[in-house]
Motif scaffolding. Structure first.
Motif, PDB file in Angstrom:
ATOM      1  N   GLY A 259       0.557 -14.955   4.796  1.00  0.00           N
ATOM      2  CA  GLY A 259       0.607 -13.934   5.594  1.00  0.00           C
ATOM      3  C   GLY A 259       1.341 -12.372   4.955  1.00  0.00           C
ATOM      4  O   GLY A 259       1.872 -11.892   6.163  1.00  0.00           O
ATOM      5  N   LEU A 260       1.513 -12.378   3.686  1.00  0.00           N
ATOM      6  CA  LEU A 260       2.038 -11.341   3.554  1.00  0.00           C
ATOM      7  C   LEU A 260       1.817  -9.523   3.098  1.00  0.00           C
ATOM      8  O   LEU A 260       0.059  -9.675   2.720  1.00  0.00           O
ATOM      9  CB  LEU A 260       3.243 -11.253   2.585  1.00  0.00           C
ATOM     10  N   PRO A 261       1.970  -8.499   3.262  1.00  0.00           N
ATOM     11  CA  PRO A 261       1.113  -7.325   3.082  1.00  0.00           C
ATOM     12  C   PRO A 261       1.065  -7.479   2.247  1.00  0.00           C
ATOM     13  O   PRO A 261       2.017  -7.450   0.448  1.00  0.00           O
ATOM     14  CB  PRO A 261       2.069  -6.201   3.382  1.00  0.00           C
ATOM     15  N   VAL A 262       0.758  -6.749   1.241  1.00  0.00           N
ATOM     16  CA  VAL A 262       0.119  -6.036  -0.131  1.00  0.00           C
ATOM     17  C   VAL A 262      -0.541  -5.630  -0.453  1.00  0.00           C
ATOM     18  O   VAL A 262      -1.813  -4.564   0.235  1.00  0.00           O
ATOM     19  CB  VAL A 262      -0.746  -7.915  -1.122  1.00  0.00           C
ATOM     20  N   ALA A 263      -0.305  -4.604  -1.590  1.00  0.00           N
ATOM     21  CA  ALA A 263      -0.835  -3.439  -2.456  1.00  0.00           C
ATOM     22  C   ALA A 263      -1.850  -3.323  -3.395  1.00  0.00           C
ATOM     23  O   ALA A 263      -0.828  -4.533  -4.377  1.00  0.00           O
ATOM     24  CB  ALA A 263      -0.524  -2.448  -2.005  1.00  0.00           C
ATOM     25  N   VAL A 264      -2.436  -3.032  -3.671  1.00  0.00           N
ATOM     26  CA  VAL A 264      -3.339  -3.314  -5.298  1.00  0.00           C
ATOM     27  C   VAL A 264      -3.691  -1.660  -5.375  1.00  0.00           C
ATOM     28  O   VAL A 264      -4.350  -0.535  -4.702  1.00  0.00           O
ATOM     29  CB  VAL A 264      -4.084  -3.891  -5.615  1.00  0.00           C
ATOM     30  N   TRP A 265      -3.604  -1.075  -6.852  1.00  0.00           N
ATOM     31  CA  TRP A 265      -3.497   0.003  -7.517  1.00  0.00           C
ATOM     32  C   TRP A 265      -4.308   0.043  -9.238  1.00  0.00           C
ATOM     33  O   TRP A 265      -3.000  -0.630  -9.460  1.00  0.00           O
ATOM     34  CB  TRP A 265      -2.871   1.241  -7.123  1.00  0.00           C
ATOM     35  N   ARG A 266      -4.543   1.168  -9.070  1.00  0.00           N
ATOM     36  CA  ARG A 266      -4.753   1.591 -10.663  1.00  0.00           C
ATOM     37  C   ARG A 266      -5.028   2.974 -10.561  1.00  0.00           C
ATOM     38  O   ARG A 266      -6.093   3.790  -9.741  1.00  0.00           O
ATOM     39  CB  ARG A 266      -6.524   1.187 -11.280  1.00  0.00           C
ATOM     40  N   LEU A 267      -4.168   3.323 -11.518  1.00  0.00           N
ATOM     41  CA  LEU A 267      -4.207   4.931 -11.486  1.00  0.00           C
ATOM     42  C   LEU A 267      -5.344   5.635 -12.310  1.00  0.00           C
ATOM     43  O   LEU A 267      -6.375   4.757 -12.704  1.00  0.00           O
ATOM     44  CB  LEU A 267      -3.763   5.522 -12.408  1.00  0.00           C
ATOM     45  N   PRO A 268      -6.307   6.485 -11.995  1.00  0.00           N
ATOM     46  CA  PRO A 268      -7.507   6.923 -12.901  1.00  0.00           C
ATOM     47  C   PRO A 268      -6.739   7.313 -14.452  1.00  0.00           C
ATOM     48  O   PRO A 268      -6.445   7.002 -14.703  1.00  0.00           O
ATOM     49  CB  PRO A 268      -7.063   8.774 -12.671  1.00  0.00           C
ATOM     50  N   LEU A 269      -7.795   6.447 -14.740  1.00  0.00           N
ATOM     51  CA  LEU A 269      -8.350   6.228 -15.868  1.00  0.00           C
ATOM     52  C   LEU A 269      -6.955   5.343 -16.626  1.00  0.00           C
ATOM     53  O   LEU A 269      -6.847   5.699 -17.676  1.00  0.00           O
ATOM     54  CB  LEU A 269      -8.309   7.231 -17.055  1.00  0.00           C
ATOM     55  N   GLY A 270      -6.362   4.646 -15.898  1.00  0.00           N
ATOM     56  CA  GLY A 270      -5.093   3.548 -15.683  1.00  0.00           C
ATOM     57  C   GLY A 270      -6.026   2.762 -16.942  1.00  0.00           C
ATOM     58  O   GLY A 270      -6.865   2.027 -16.271  1.00  0.00           O
ATOM     59  N   ALA A 271      -5.345   1.657 -17.654  1.00  0.00           N
ATOM     60  CA  ALA A 271      -5.598   0.507 -18.216  1.00  0.00           C
ATOM     61  C   ALA A 271      -5.455  -0.609 -17.351  1.00  0.00           C
ATOM     62  O   ALA A 271      -5.713  -2.145 -17.609  1.00  0.00           O
ATOM     63  CB  ALA A 271      -4.750   0.437 -19.860  1.00  0.00           C
ATOM     64  N   ALA A 272      -4.256  -0.194 -16.991  1.00  0.00           N
ATOM     65  CA  ALA A 272      -3.716  -1.516 -15.702  1.00  0.00           C
ATOM     66  C   ALA A 272      -3.958  -1.220 -14.891  1.00  0.00           C
ATOM     67  O   ALA A 272      -3.572  -0.621 -13.717  1.00  0.00           O
ATOM     68  CB  ALA A 272      -2.005  -2.342 -16.140  1.00  0.00           C
TER      69      ALA A 272
END
Length: 402
Positions: A31-44
């Motif tokens: 029940g926790l908030p989560v954010a996921v992201w990848r920067l442009p041309l990022g590897a990870a």
């Protein structure tokens, strides 16, 4: 489908590595908030999870903020700005988890237990607790465009950005993290995000538009992005031909950024463009602005420009106040977090806030897709509708792969 990381992590003496799917599912199960992201041309791909289930901020200040992920609406105040503090962080590059000093031993152990069952079980994403989303029809959108052209011709504003929605059923085998993985593969040059917050809901997107970034070298950046046409596979961007309407629209956005610098009495900046860039299946005109904060004594430039720019003329219009009033009166639905902004703040890679474009909101059994078009005196309602159709293909392409 393979996950973005294999299966081992680290938490003190724990040296296992987890997949992105495990981490996201554990957050949802807890029940926790989560954010996921990848920067442009990022590897990870990166993720952060907060043990604060509803951490709202009225006026975000970037410079003094802890590491976390900021998620803000189009109209500040209509929905809250949500800050997901980085109590737990993850990188697909290593598969390792890190817990902040604020996390208790009990919280850490409970999350590790949730991780153990998270690989094979699909958990429901967080849903918006408000009422059903109002939809904008084709007739309603075209009528609003026609009314906007009349208002612009009457001299009350120069430009307004009108948007609309489309509801699409979720495929029976839709999986949240698999969809995000498909988005990473399809749009390597975009800022790819997945945000799921209790009560606020779940959003995915692949945005081409920087709002404010400050990298670890203390370089501030923003862009003026406008004008849209389909990208043709294999065709060099140098061959793009732009109509007067798109050139003027780009010029308006560029002048707006410069007017913000002027309000702050900032003269030491670098400007490059406009140039044609490709974002997914579309091309745009883009001008880049940068400021070296090591040489320019302006410690609050990020926060000051954030509040001056948002909502930008690229998603609202010019002048801002009459354009915003027109949107609220004629658009026919509430944008919520579409055309707001989102991104990591004070991460190891810096602060990277992007406009929430090319996105969709996930409900229980359907996705709400969003897209907009800049309306000027030369606009044609049928062509502007078609432009929104092109922009919705970014997320529609992901749904159709299931």
């Amino acid at each position: 489908m393979a996950d973005l990381a294999s299966d081992h992590t680290t938490t003190g003496a724990d040296t296992r590595v987890y997949s992105l799917k495990q981490v996201v599912n554990a957050a949802l199960a807890s029940g926790l908030p989560v954010a996921v992201w990848r920067l442009p041309l990022g590897a990870a791909t990166h993720a952060c999870i907060s043990f604060d289930k509803a951490f709202q901020v009225e006026h975000p200040e970037l410079e003094n903020s802890p590491f976390g992920f900021l998620f803000s609406p189009f109209v500040v105040g209509e929905q809250p700005s949500v800050f997901i503090k980085a109590d737990i962080t993850y990188s697909s590059g290593t598969g390792l988890l890190q817990f902040s000093d604020a996390v208790t031993q009990t919280q850490k152990q409970e999350f590790i237990v949730a991780l153990e069952s998270a690989e094979t079980t699909n958990y429901s994403w967080h849903l918006n607790s408000s009422e059903a989303i109002h939809q904008q029809t084709e007739a309603g959108f075209k009528n609003a465009v026609t009314e906007a052209v009349k208002t612009i011709e009457g001299g009350q504003m120069e430009k307004v950005v009108l948007s609309r929605t489309a509801a699409k059923p979720l495929p029976a085998d839709f999986n949240l993290v698999d969809a995000y993985s498909l988005m990473l593969e399809a749009y390597p040059r975009a800022f790819a995000t997945l945000v799921s917050v209790p009560g606020t809901g779940t959003w995915m997107g692949a945005s081409p538009e920087i709002l404010v970034t400050i990298d670890p070298e203390k370089i501030f950046r923003t862009v003026a992005l406008a004008g849209t046409q389909p990208a043709i596979n294999g065709e060099p961007v140098g061959n793009a031909i732009w109509r007067q309407k798109e050139i003027e629209e780009q010029g308006m956005v560029e002048r707006y950024v410069l007017s913000c610098f002027k309000k702050l009495r900032l003269r030491e900046y670098t400007e490059v463009g406009p140039r044609t860039i490709v974002a997914g299946n579309l091309m745009h005109l883009r001008t880049d602005f940068s400021v070296d904060l090591k040489e320019v004594d302006f410690p609050t430039l990020g926060t000051d420009m954030l509040h001056l720019l948002h909502p930008t003329s690229a998603v609202c219009g010019l002048p801002k106040e009459p354009a915003l009033n027109f949107i609220l009166a004629h658009e026919g639905y509430g944008r919520s977090y579409y055309s707001g902004y989102l991104g990591p703040v004070n991460s190891p890679d810096g602060t990277h806030l992007y406009v929430n474009l090319r996105c969709m909101q996930l409900q229980k059994d359907q996705a709400i897709l969003y897209a907009g078009a800049g309306i000027t005196a030369e606009s044609n309602a049928a062509k502007e509708w078609q432009e929104t159709q092109h922009k919705m293909q970014t997320m529609l392409k992901i749904l159709t792969k299931f």
